[in-house]
Every structure is written in structure tokens, then in C-alpha cells.
Design an enzyme around this catalytic site. Structure first.
Site, PDB file in Angstrom:
ATOM      1  N   HIS A 446       0.643  -1.225  -0.109  1.00 35.67           N
ATOM      2  CA  HIS A 446      -0.086  -0.249   0.079  1.00 35.67           C
ATOM      3  C   HIS A 446       0.777   1.224   0.085  1.00 35.67           C
ATOM      4  O   HIS A 446       1.529   1.764   0.979  1.00 35.67           O
ATOM      5  CB  HIS A 446      -1.001  -0.019   1.214  1.00 35.67           C
ATOM      6  CG  HIS A 446      -2.004   1.017   1.152  1.00 35.67           C
ATOM      7  ND1 HIS A 446      -2.201   1.857   2.358  1.00 35.67           N
ATOM      8  CD2 HIS A 446      -2.905   1.585   0.341  1.00 35.67           C
ATOM      9  CE1 HIS A 446      -3.088   2.875   1.898  1.00 35.67           C
ATOM     10  NE2 HIS A 446      -3.430   2.499   0.664  1.00 35.67           N
ATOM     11  N   ASN A 496      -4.378   5.302   7.012  1.00 31.05           N
ATOM     12  CA  ASN A 496      -5.669   5.773   6.938  1.00 31.05           C
ATOM     13  C   ASN A 496      -6.552   5.707   8.059  1.00 31.05           C
ATOM     14  O   ASN A 496      -7.388   6.584   8.278  1.00 31.05           O
ATOM     15  CB  ASN A 496      -6.654   4.917   5.570  1.00 31.05           C
ATOM     16  CG  ASN A 496      -5.678   5.462   4.579  1.00 31.05           C
ATOM     17  OD1 ASN A 496      -4.959   6.505   4.478  1.00 31.05           O
ATOM     18  ND2 ASN A 496      -5.907   4.857   3.455  1.00 31.05           N
TER      19      ASN A 496
HETATM   20  P1  NAI Z   1      -7.295   5.399 -10.794  1.00 30.48           P
HETATM   21  O1  NAI Z   1      -8.664   5.440 -11.168  1.00 30.48           O
HETATM   22  O2  NAI Z   1      -6.339   6.680 -11.237  1.00 30.48           O
HETATM   23  O3  NAI Z   1      -6.328   4.247 -11.802  1.00 30.48           O
HETATM   24  C1  NAI Z   1      -6.999   3.037 -12.213  1.00 30.48           C
HETATM   25  C2  NAI Z   1      -6.591   2.614 -13.546  1.00 30.48           C
HETATM   26  O4  NAI Z   1      -6.691   1.156 -13.813  1.00 30.48           O
HETATM   27  C3  NAI Z   1      -7.069   3.386 -14.615  1.00 30.48           C
HETATM   28  O5  NAI Z   1      -6.119   3.906 -15.575  1.00 30.48           O
HETATM   29  C4  NAI Z   1      -7.836   2.209 -15.637  1.00 30.48           C
HETATM   30  O6  NAI Z   1      -8.028   2.394 -16.891  1.00 30.48           O
HETATM   31  C5  NAI Z   1      -7.073   0.968 -15.107  1.00 30.48           C
HETATM   32  N1  NAI Z   1      -7.755  -0.418 -15.088  1.00 30.48           N
HETATM   33  C6  NAI Z   1      -8.916  -0.525 -14.354  1.00 30.48           C
HETATM   34  N2  NAI Z   1      -9.288  -1.809 -14.624  1.00 30.48           N
HETATM   35  C7  NAI Z   1      -8.199  -2.465 -15.185  1.00 30.48           C
HETATM   36  C8  NAI Z   1      -7.903  -3.656 -15.604  1.00 30.48           C
HETATM   37  N3  NAI Z   1      -8.869  -4.630 -15.525  1.00 30.48           N
HETATM   38  N4  NAI Z   1      -6.842  -3.949 -16.342  1.00 30.48           N
HETATM   39  C9  NAI Z   1      -5.865  -2.957 -16.419  1.00 30.48           C
HETATM   40  N5  NAI Z   1      -6.023  -1.622 -16.023  1.00 30.48           N
HETATM   41  C10 NAI Z   1      -7.172  -1.472 -15.567  1.00 30.48           C
HETATM   42  O7  NAI Z   1      -7.003   4.701  -9.283  1.00 30.48           O
HETATM   43  P2  NAI Z   1      -6.086   4.992  -8.435  1.00 30.48           P
HETATM   44  O8  NAI Z   1      -6.494   6.173  -7.711  1.00 30.48           O
HETATM   45  O9  NAI Z   1      -4.768   4.939  -8.790  1.00 30.48           O
HETATM   46  O10 NAI Z   1      -6.105   3.710  -7.303  1.00 30.48           O
HETATM   47  C11 NAI Z   1      -5.630   2.424  -8.072  1.00 30.48           C
HETATM   48  C12 NAI Z   1      -5.587   1.661  -6.636  1.00 30.48           C
HETATM   49  O11 NAI Z   1      -4.740   2.152  -5.841  1.00 30.48           O
HETATM   50  C13 NAI Z   1      -6.903   1.359  -5.938  1.00 30.48           C
HETATM   51  O12 NAI Z   1      -6.840   0.054  -5.576  1.00 30.48           O
HETATM   52  C14 NAI Z   1      -7.046   2.097  -4.799  1.00 30.48           C
HETATM   53  O13 NAI Z   1      -7.828   1.674  -3.757  1.00 30.48           O
HETATM   54  C15 NAI Z   1      -5.326   2.366  -4.521  1.00 30.48           C
HETATM   55  N6  NAI Z   1      -4.835   3.229  -3.935  1.00 30.48           N
HETATM   56  C16 NAI Z   1      -5.139   4.751  -4.253  1.00 30.48           C
HETATM   57  C17 NAI Z   1      -4.661   5.852  -3.527  1.00 30.48           C
HETATM   58  C18 NAI Z   1      -4.826   7.114  -4.273  1.00 30.48           C
HETATM   59  O14 NAI Z   1      -4.611   8.031  -3.198  1.00 30.48           O
HETATM   60  N7  NAI Z   1      -5.461   7.432  -5.059  1.00 30.48           N
HETATM   61  C19 NAI Z   1      -3.772   5.635  -2.555  1.00 30.48           C
HETATM   62  C20 NAI Z   1      -3.274   4.237  -2.104  1.00 30.48           C
HETATM   63  C21 NAI Z   1      -3.926   3.291  -2.768  1.00 30.48           C
END
Ligand code: NAI
Length: 663
Positions: A446, A496
Site C-alpha cells: 500500500h 488511513n
Molecule cells: P485510478 O482510477 O487513477 O487508476 C486506475 C487505472 O486502472 C485506470 O487507468 C484504469 O484504466 C485502469 N484499469 C481498470 N481496470 C483495469 C484492468 N482490469 N486492467 C488494467 N487496467 C485497468 O485509480 P488510483 O487512484 O490509482 O487507485 C488504484 C488503486 O490504488 C486502488 O486499488 C486504490 O484503492 C489504491 N490506492 C489509491 C490511492 C490514492 O490516493 N488514489 C492511495 C493508495 C492506494
């Protein structure tokens, strides 16, 4: 004289056939050299022998160097600092070392410091007492004064000597920022006199320097001119303004005391030497410095916990090129790894690559290094590189069924021994791993947003995760220069979970009518790097609201937060949240609040965070109170000079007990 000193443990000492004395530091049982009591005493014996032999003409010079692979001397031995608890004791210890350095400076023969690896703090101060400094240009060689990061400034006359050699602007900048300098930069400002290509050239160059009686001439006249008034006063004023833009004097007094020292004594080295100790001792004895030293030790603790065996990750594959995945891949590349980046949406990969270029330009200075980094970050929309990866990290949408489907497919392609990780922030690992043939393989990694800035990575041990996978994940985290913290798989993990109640308290106060600027200022007065409302705007109000709901802290409706989300005001990314954002900055109302009132509000805002930290400790989310403190400091930026939430709470309790006992 004897050509060796037989009883040394941390040094080796020989005099060669040309009459050159070689003092080689190689601290017993340590991977890095530091200046502690024993090596300092032994250096005293060496200097005594050289004094006698120089007087009788038996030695022509002394060369001080190191036998360690990565350090000349990386600073004073911080483990011994705790025994220096009172100002008189600190002054006594400092005085002994100062006398030793003065004797080195006064030796009638040439003394050369031949530097390879880290030459920091007390190690650099020792080198500055020599006549001539030679450093190699190797990548691992760095010079600097990191003292301000520990709430102190150089206290072994490094202030006086660095100013004499590098002039006031360069020396003070080095001391005020604590930045590590490359050998070429140290040479450019005058802290080093000569450069050689590699450590293999050091001995020969040092020998020549002794035979040629080389001695540094010190800063040129035009730099020395800046020590005179009124220039010195003007410089001090500029330094104060620059420093105040970065840190508050009430929290971090050390750089401000250093500027005062320079301002009052800059052109009078003898008085400055004495005043340096007088001003150094109270800083060293202060609670703030003690806490900053604690933070340093906590970071060492996390690094040391990662096993150093076998696993050597070189290739990372990241799936999901959004906010997190793109930045995780780019970060791994800055640390020398190859990273391939996969996403359903190719445009996302393109955006991530463009963002990565910006990071490479900031982190890696030379064009060669930047080009090499660009080449190591591979767009891989179809996931062709999965089978080569040592570590696979999933960072796709936070949806259980989508993640399950992805992992089921991935499992079949992985190479044996590769780490399989998810960056999920709210799903349970055992749920994600349920359809896997080998669910014990999945581990959580994480990361925090922004990835490049927050040093922590929570390594999540799911109910079924195998210990070996956790260990490999920790090794990977240290290999990318982050700090691994092993956490239990529970809602919000540690960071968190502890951060959310504080954020929600800020929302509650705002809803009750406290101005947002006042709330944010109060948190910063406490020592947070940023106010909670501004932070939520940065993270995204949708994400903050989601985390609040996950942890049952935010009701679904009726909150300002929920209503802002409903209106599409998600913070910085949409241009408005708690604040309106213009050109990447929040627009604030000008207002001045009473400082005592801000201090009170700051403590109240932080209280739910401290309570939750205590609960998380009781629930054994991490291994110990120190781990709670480390996680919260490195994952949120919690006021480092307060030593961490549990440490601070305990200090509060004992202060209250003392007050009660006195009443
Ligand atoms: P985001 O929405 O910015 O990016 C997700 C990406 O995954 C998108 O580019 C999408 O096209 C792609 N995607 C979706 N389904 C897919 C698949 N089956 N195969 C390949 N690509 C796919 O999301 P973000 O914010 O980067 O979050 C991603 C993960 O990280 C989540 O699990 C979130 O809980 C976790 N996270 C997010 C944080 C944040 O501050 N945004 C902090 C720590 C963890």
C-alpha cells in the site's frame, strides 16, 4: 617510533617506508563508519603518535581514510547521543573532540583526508580540520551536513571551518539545507580540494599531496568579503527569510540559531568557535532534537527489519496506470529498476509516461540518467512483461470482482518466486485472493499519494499470506528506497485508520462554522506539514469521503463532505473542494488568528488521531508502539519533532502527571 599501534579496534595505523602515516578507519562489527567514543579515543592515540613522530622528523604526513565500501565517516554515532542528556555533559564531550580536531589542525606535517563514500556531519568536520581533502567521483561518494534534520547544527567547529573554506553563502546553504553534495559540487564550493576518478586513485593522490605539502588556501577574497558588515547582515536576513519559508522557528529552531551564530560572529572565527558550542548544547539537549533523532532511529528500524537475504528484485510490472500505478512504476525506475506499465486504456499509459518524465527530470540530474530511465519504463498494454517480472503490483479500480478476475489470470503467467501484490486501500486480501490456486501468495503493497514524496509503504499481511512473501515484499520496498511497515489486514490498515478520524474532525469543525483557513493553520501550528482540509482537497474529496465511510466515520449524507462530492467539487482535480484552486494552489482568505487559540484548536484536531493510534496499537495492527509512530510519521508527515502520536501522547500524560504531582 613504532610503525603500528597494536591495540586499535576501529582504526588501523601504519607508517610506510616514505614516512607517511596512514590512519584507516574500519569500525569493528559495523558496515558504516561513525564517530563514537571508541574511534574518537583511538584517533586521539594516533594523533599523539603522529605528534611525537612529526617532532622527531620521522613522519612527513598523515592520511586519514576509510576501509569501508560505502563510508568515509557517515557522522557522529547517533546511538551514543542519548547519554549526552544535559548541557554540561554535552559541552564536555564536544570539548574533547574539538581539542582533538584542533590538534590535527596544528600538526606540523601535512594531513590529508582521502574520501570515499559518505562523508557527513562529524565525519566532514574531521575532514575540514585536515590540510587537504581529496574525494573520489564515485556515485556513492557524498559530502554534507545533515545535522539540521536532527534539530542541531554542526557542533565540532564545522560552522567556522566550512565558512573559512567555502565562504559564507555556500557553507551556510550546505548547513541550513542539510543537502548531500556530490564530490564535484563539494569541489566547486571549496569543501574539497581535489578530485580523483575512483577510490583506487585515492592512496596515490594522498601520497603525492603529502609529499608536495599541499594545503588548502581557503575561500577566495571575494567570498571572504561577504563576511564583513553590512553584507553579512544582509545575507543573514536573506537566509532567515528563505528558512522561514520552509520551517517554523517554534518547531525547528536549529537553522535559526545557526543564522544567529553567523550573523553575530561570522567575521571572528575565535569567538565563533566558542559561541558554536554554547549555542549547540541547548539544541542538542532539547526535546525537539531528541524527537528528531528518534525519527531517524525509527526509519533505521524499518529498514533493518527487511531481510537482506536472496531476493533481488530488478523488474517490476504494474497494472493500472492511473494516479497510483503510473507513479509507482516511475518511482521504481528512478531507483534503478525496470518497470513495465499495463492498462486497459492506452491513453492512461501515455499520460503516466509523460508524468514520469517530469519526475525523472527532477530526480535524476544528467541527461544520460534521464534517457536511461525513460528507456527502463516500458509501455506494456497487453501485459507481455508479466512473465519476466520479479514483482507484480496491481493498482486498478477498487472493485473486488475486477481485481479477482485480473489476479486469476495473472497467477498463471507469473514466474516462480515473483511477488504478487495489490495496492488496494480498502478491500480485504483474503477476498481478492479467494479465487487463486495459491492464495497465500498475495501480499498488499500500500503506497501513499504522492508516491514520490511519502517514504512509507504498508506491507499488508493478509490472513493467508505466507511469511516468505511478506519478507520478499519488504525487501522490495527497501530496494526502491522506501520504508516498509508490516501491517495487519484490517480496515484502513494503520495510516488511513489513524488519519481518517483527524480528517473527519476537521470536517466536523468546518461544518460547525470554524473558518477553513483557521482549521488548516491550527493543524500546521501543531506541526502538520499541511492543513487537513487542504490535504483532503489534494487527495480528492471522493476518496476522502470513501475512506471515511469505509471506517464508519462519515455518514452517507448530511455532511459538507458528502454534499461537495455530490456537487462534483472533488478538490484540486476539479478546481474546487473546500477551497477554490487556481494554478495548482488553493485561494485562501487573508486572516490572522490568535496563536494561543490556534494552538488549542490544533491539539483538539489531533486528539482523535492520537486516540485512534492508541486503539490501533491495542488491536496489534502493527508490531509495537514504535511501529505506530513510524507509520504515522512516514505515512502522513505527522509533526516529526513531536516524535510520533504514541510518543507524544505519552509525553503529554507524563507532563500532566508531573503538573498534578506539583499541585
Ligand atoms: P485510478 O482510477 O487513477 O487508476 C486506475 C487505472 O486502472 C485506470 O487507468 C484504469 O484504466 C485502469 N484499469 C481498470 N481496470 C483495469 C484492468 N482490469 N486492467 C488494467 N487496467 C485497468 O485509480 P488510483 O487512484 O490509482 O487507485 C488504484 C488503486 O490504488 C486502488 O486499488 C486504490 O484503492 C489504491 N490506492 C489509491 C490511492 C490514492 O490516493 N488514489 C492511495 C493508495 C492506494
Amino acid at each position: 617510533m613504532a610503525t603500528t599501534l597494536p591495540n586499535l579496534q576501529d582504526w588501523r595505523f601504519t607508517v610506510d617506508f616514505e614516512g607517511i602515516a596512514w590512519a584507516i578507519i574500519d569500525r569493528k562489527g559495523e558496515s558504516m563508519n561513525s564517530l563514537g567514543r571508541r574511534p574518537t579515543e583511538e584517533l586521539g592515540d594516533i594523533v599523539k603518535a603522529v605528534e611525537a613522530a612529526a617532532a622527531s622528523g620521522e613522519v612527513k604526513g598523515l592520511v586519514i581514510m576509510s576501509a569501508k565500501e560505502r563510508s568515509f565517516i557517515a557522522g557522529a554515532d547517533i546511538r551514543e547521543f542519548e547519554s549526552f542528556d544535559t548541557e554540561p555533559r554535552i559541552k564536555e564531550v564536544v570539548r574533547q573532540t574539538l581539542d582533538l580536531f584542533d590538534r590535527i589542525e596544528r600538526l606540523p606535517v601535512t594531513v590529508v583526508a582521502a574520501i570515499h563514500g559518505y562523508c557527513l556531519g562529524g565525519g566532514l568536520e574531521l575532514a575540514l580540520a585536515c590540510d587537504w581533502r581529496i574525494a573520489d567521483r564515485e556515485e556513492g561518494t557524498r559530502l554534507g551536513f545533515p545535522e539540521v534534520k536532527l534539530g542541531i547544527f554542526p557542533g565540532l567547529n564545522g560552522t567556522v571551518r566550512s565558512i573559512a573554506l567555502a565562504g559564507p553563502t555556500d557553507a551556510m546553504t550546505a548547513m541550513l539545507t542539510g543537502r548531500m553534495l556530490r564530490p564535484s559540487a563539494a569541489r566547486a564550493i571549496g569543501l574539497v580540494d581535489q578530485l580523483v576518478a575512483t577510490h583506487h586513485n585515492l592512496r596515490w593522490a594522498a601520497r603525492k599531496a603529502v609529499l608536495q605539502k599541499r594545503a588548502s588556501k581557503g575561500a577566495p577574497w571575494w567570498k571572504r568579503l561577504m563576511l564583513k558588515q553590512p553584507i553579512r547582515g544582509m545575507l543573514a536576513k536573506q537566509m532567515r527569510t528563505k528558512t522561514a519559508a520552509k520551517v517554523r522557528e517554534e518547531h525547528y529552531p536549529a537553522p535559526f540559531r545557526l543564522i544567529e551564530l553567523f550573523e553575530h560572529y561570522g567575521d571572528d572565527p575565535e569567538s565563533m568557535r566558542v559561541a558554536e558550542t554554547e549555542m549547540f548544547a541547548p539544541l542538542m539537549a532539547s526535546e525537539g532534537s531528541r524527537n528528531l533523532r528518534r525519527v531517524f532511529k525509527l526509519s533505521e528500524m524499518l529498514k533493518d527489519e527487511a531481510p537482506k537475504d536472496g531476493f533481488k528484485p530488478l523488474r517490476v510490472h504494474v497494472i493500472g496506470a492511473g494516479t497510483m500505478g503510473g507513479d509507482i512504476a516511475a518511482w521504481c525506475v528512478t531507483q534503478g529498476m525496470q518497470a513495465s506499465l499495463q492498462d486497459l486504456d492506452e491513453a492512461q499509459i501515455g499520460k503516466a509516461l509523460a508524468r514520469a518524465k517530469g519526475l525523472f527530470k527532477r530526480q535524476l540530474r544528467t541527461k544520460l540518467a534521464i534517457d536511461a530511465a525513460i528507456a527502463r519504463l516500458i509501455a506494456d498494454p497487453k501485459g507481455a512483461y508479466v512473465k519476466h517480472a520479479d514483482v507484480v503490483i496491481e493498482a486498478i479500480v477498487e472493485k473486488l470482482d475486477v481485481k479477482q478476475k485480473l489476479f486469476t489470470a495473472l497467477e498463471k503467467q507469473l514466474k516462480p518466486g515473483a511477488v504478487l501484490a495489490t495496492n488496494t486501500s480498502s478491500l480485504k486480501l483474503e477476498d481478492i485472493a479467494r479465487p487463486l490456486a495459491d492464495p497465500g501468495r498475495l501480499v498488499g503493497l500500500h503506497f501513499f499519494n504522492p508516491v514520490a514524496q511519502l517514504p512509507l509503504v504498508e506491507v499488508v499481511r493478509g490472513a493467508e499470506t505466507r511469511e516468505g512473501e511478506v519478507r520478499k515484499a519488504c525487501t522490495f520496498v527497501t530496494a526502491i528506497a522506501k520504508l516498509p511497515l508490516i501491517v495487519k489486514d484490517c480496515s484502513g490498515f494503520l495510516v488511513n485508520r489513524v488519519l481518517a478520524p483527524y480528517m473527519m474532525e476537521a470536517v466536523r469543525r468546518y461544518q460547525l462554522g470554524e473558518p477553513r483557513e483557521k482549521i488548516d493553520q491550527a493543524a500546521m501550528k501543531f506541526g502538520m506539514p499541511m492543513g487537513p482540509l487542504e490535504l483532503m482537497d489534494m487527495v480528492g474529496l471522493d476518496i476522502a469521503n470513501h475512506v471515511g465511510q469505509e471506517l464508519n466515520l462519515a455518514p452517507e449524507t448530511d455532511t459538507v463532505l458528502a454534499s461537495l462530492v455530490k456537487q462534483g467539487k472533488l478538490g484540486k482535480k476539479t478546481g474546487e473542494g473546500f477551497y477554490v484552486w487556481v494554478e495548482g494552489k488553493p485561494k485562501r482568505e487573508e486572516a490572522v488568528y490568535d496563536q494561543a487559540e490556534l494552538a488549542r484548536l490544533g491539539r483538539e484536531l489531533v486528539k482523535p488521531m492520537l486516540d485512534e493510534a492508541e486503539r490501533a496499537l491495542a488491536d496489534q495492527v502493527v508490531a509495537s508502539a514504535d511501529h505506530v509512530d513510524a507509520g504515522v510519521i512516514f505515512g502522513t508527515g505527522f509533526a516529526p519533532f513531536r516524535g510520533g502520536p504514541i510518543h507524544y501522547r505519552n509525553a503529554e500524560k507524563s507532563a500532566a502527571a508531573t503538573t498534578a504531582a506539583a499541585a
